[in-house]
Scaffold this active site. Structure first.
Site, mmCIF file in Angstrom:
data_model
loop_
_atom_site.group_PDB
_atom_site.id
_atom_site.type_symbol
_atom_site.label_atom_id
_atom_site.label_comp_id
_atom_site.label_asym_id
_atom_site.label_seq_id
_atom_site.Cartn_x
_atom_site.Cartn_y
_atom_site.Cartn_z
ATOM 1 N N GLY A 1 37.499 35.850 42.007
ATOM 2 C CA GLY A 1 38.400 34.967 41.257
ATOM 3 C C GLY A 1 38.460 33.578 42.081
ATOM 4 O O GLY A 1 38.382 32.683 41.228
ATOM 5 N N GLY B 1 44.596 35.474 41.365
ATOM 6 C CA GLY B 1 43.203 35.003 41.286
ATOM 7 C C GLY B 1 43.027 34.138 40.145
ATOM 8 O O GLY B 1 43.745 33.430 39.887
ATOM 9 N N ASP B 2 41.846 34.285 39.434
ATOM 10 C CA ASP B 2 41.673 33.503 38.250
ATOM 11 C C ASP B 2 42.073 33.692 37.064
ATOM 12 O O ASP B 2 42.329 33.237 36.164
ATOM 13 C CB ASP B 2 39.944 33.380 38.202
ATOM 14 N N ARG C 1 48.293 36.107 47.255
ATOM 15 C CA ARG C 1 47.142 35.581 46.769
ATOM 16 C C ARG C 1 47.094 35.726 45.003
ATOM 17 O O ARG C 1 47.410 36.810 44.504
ATOM 18 C CB ARG C 1 45.932 36.352 47.317
ATOM 19 N N THR D 1 39.135 44.317 36.490
ATOM 20 C CA THR D 1 39.973 43.762 35.438
ATOM 21 C C THR D 1 39.640 44.053 33.961
ATOM 22 O O THR D 1 38.652 44.327 33.912
ATOM 23 C CB THR D 1 39.794 42.043 35.906
ATOM 24 N N THR E 1 35.849 38.285 34.701
ATOM 25 C CA THR E 1 36.133 39.183 35.480
ATOM 26 C C THR E 1 35.080 38.715 36.768
ATOM 27 O O THR E 1 33.823 38.590 36.765
ATOM 28 C CB THR E 1 35.911 40.577 35.314
ATOM 29 N N GLY E 2 35.528 39.041 38.124
ATOM 30 C CA GLY E 2 34.797 38.767 39.250
ATOM 31 C C GLY E 2 35.564 38.373 40.445
ATOM 32 O O GLY E 2 36.905 38.305 40.435
#
Ligand code: ASP
Length: 343
Positions: A262, A238-239, A236, A208, A259-260
């Site tokens: 989510g 994510g964050d 889906r 990201t 980033t990671g």
């Protein structure tokens, strides 16, 4: 003058001796200007298992060059008094256009073999925000997020609705094939062959992109753009497009881009949590970021990182993975890019 130098030679030698002796007893002054910078910018290009022996020299150089180019793009805007919002959008556009990162062109593939992207942006002076989720044809999702913020009454638009809005706004619409890169397709193909689930592959490499900037007016903006996680399914999200989880900005505290993995970042409201620790507990930026990323997330087995800055131009680049593509610059001339955890 040469002759003058000769006449003062003994005095110079004594002075040099005093300075040398003093340097053993006095703390070494920080060469960087200690006053808060007029502007600052910090970026990431994803966190994950990024190891020296796994990254060939050419690829490493390509990342470092692109990160420096991203910083330069931001500097050109901020140095002449441009807004943090403009800087964040331009920097993320550049990274979205690069196939190196999991955002825009180069996004990872869903389980169905598609590229579905999420992005969000926020301004810290008015707590305004915009986001798009699950888009497949908008060339630069971060620009669409900005338009949602500035040209709609909403905060988050998704899928075909977001695409229709972006087209109405005159943003560039591309064929979904534009986002496809051989490198990401190859990882998708391998995973598909192994029939691995997203949960089993989460810890490989994220990618990201994100940027947080502080401008000469003292305004903070933050943005994040992503292709999400490889093999994601069922639409889906994510964050990254979730304000407070993947992105947050508040002039009173800080701006954050994450980033990671989510799902953990959403459940822990990571970006806002860092801001809240500063606002309600008075923590300094780096302490707040490390508490969330290196303690809270680690205790839950969550991988990832954040970049952040506060109104004084202090920078945090906190991650709990072996590496994170990252870099920062300040108006006082400080500037660096990093990849691995030990640099
Ligand atoms: N946070 C992103 C997501 O979960 C992925 C990443 O940062 O690599 O969609």
């Amino acid at each position: 003058m040469v002759s003058g130098f000769k006449a003062t030679q003994p005095a110079v030698a004594v002075l040099a001796l005093i300075v040398l002796l003093a340097s053993f007893t006095m703390p070494i002054a920080n060469p960087a200007d200690p006053s808060p910078p007029d502007y600052a910018l910090v970026i990431h290009g994803g966190a994950g298992v990024i190891l020296r022996d796994k990254l060939d020299a050419e690829t490493e150089q390509a990342y470092r060059t692109k990160l420096l180019e991203a910083l330069e793009t931001g500097r050109e805007i901020l140095a002449v008094g441009g807004s943090s919002l403009d800087a964040v959008e331009a920097v993320i556009n550049l990274m979205e256009d690069s196939p190196l990162f999991n955002a825009g062109r180069g996004s990872v593939f869903t389980e169905a073999g598609k590229n579905e992207m999420d992005a969000s942006i926020m301004t810290g002076h008015d707590l305004n925000a915009g986001a798009v989720a699950g888009v497949t044809t908008i060339k630069n999702p971060i620009s669409a997020a900005r338009r949602v913020m500035t040209h709609s009454k909403h905060v988050m638009l998704s899928r075909d609705g977001a695409e229709a809005f972006a087209a109405d706004q005159g943003l560039e619409i591309v064929d979904p094939e534009y986002f496809r890169t051989e490198r990401r397709w190859e990882s998708y193909r391998k995973l598909k062959a192994k029939q691995e689930s997203a949960a089993e592959t989460e810890d490989t490499k994220h990618g990201t992109v994100g940027c947080v900037a502080l401008d000469r007016e003292g305004n903070i903006a933050a943005g994040t753009s992503t292709g999400g996680m490889t093999m994601k399914k069922w639409g889906r999200i994510g964050d990254s497009p979730v304000i407070g989880a993947g992105t947050y900005a508040n002039n009173l505290t800080c701006g954050v881009s994450a980033t990671g993995h989510g799902e953990f970042f959403i459940r822990n409201v990571v970006a806002h949590d860092i801001s809240a620790l500063m606002e309600y507990k008075g923590l300094a930026l780096v302490a707040a970021a490390d508490l969330v990323v290196k303690k809270k997330l680690v205790s839950q087995g969550a991988t990832g990182g954040i970049v952040a800055l506060d109104g004084e131009g202090n920078i945090a680049m906190s991650f709990n993975t072996p590496g994170m593509y990252r870099g920062f610059l300040k108006s006082n001339g400080e500037q660096s890019v990093f990849i691995f955890g030990d640099e």
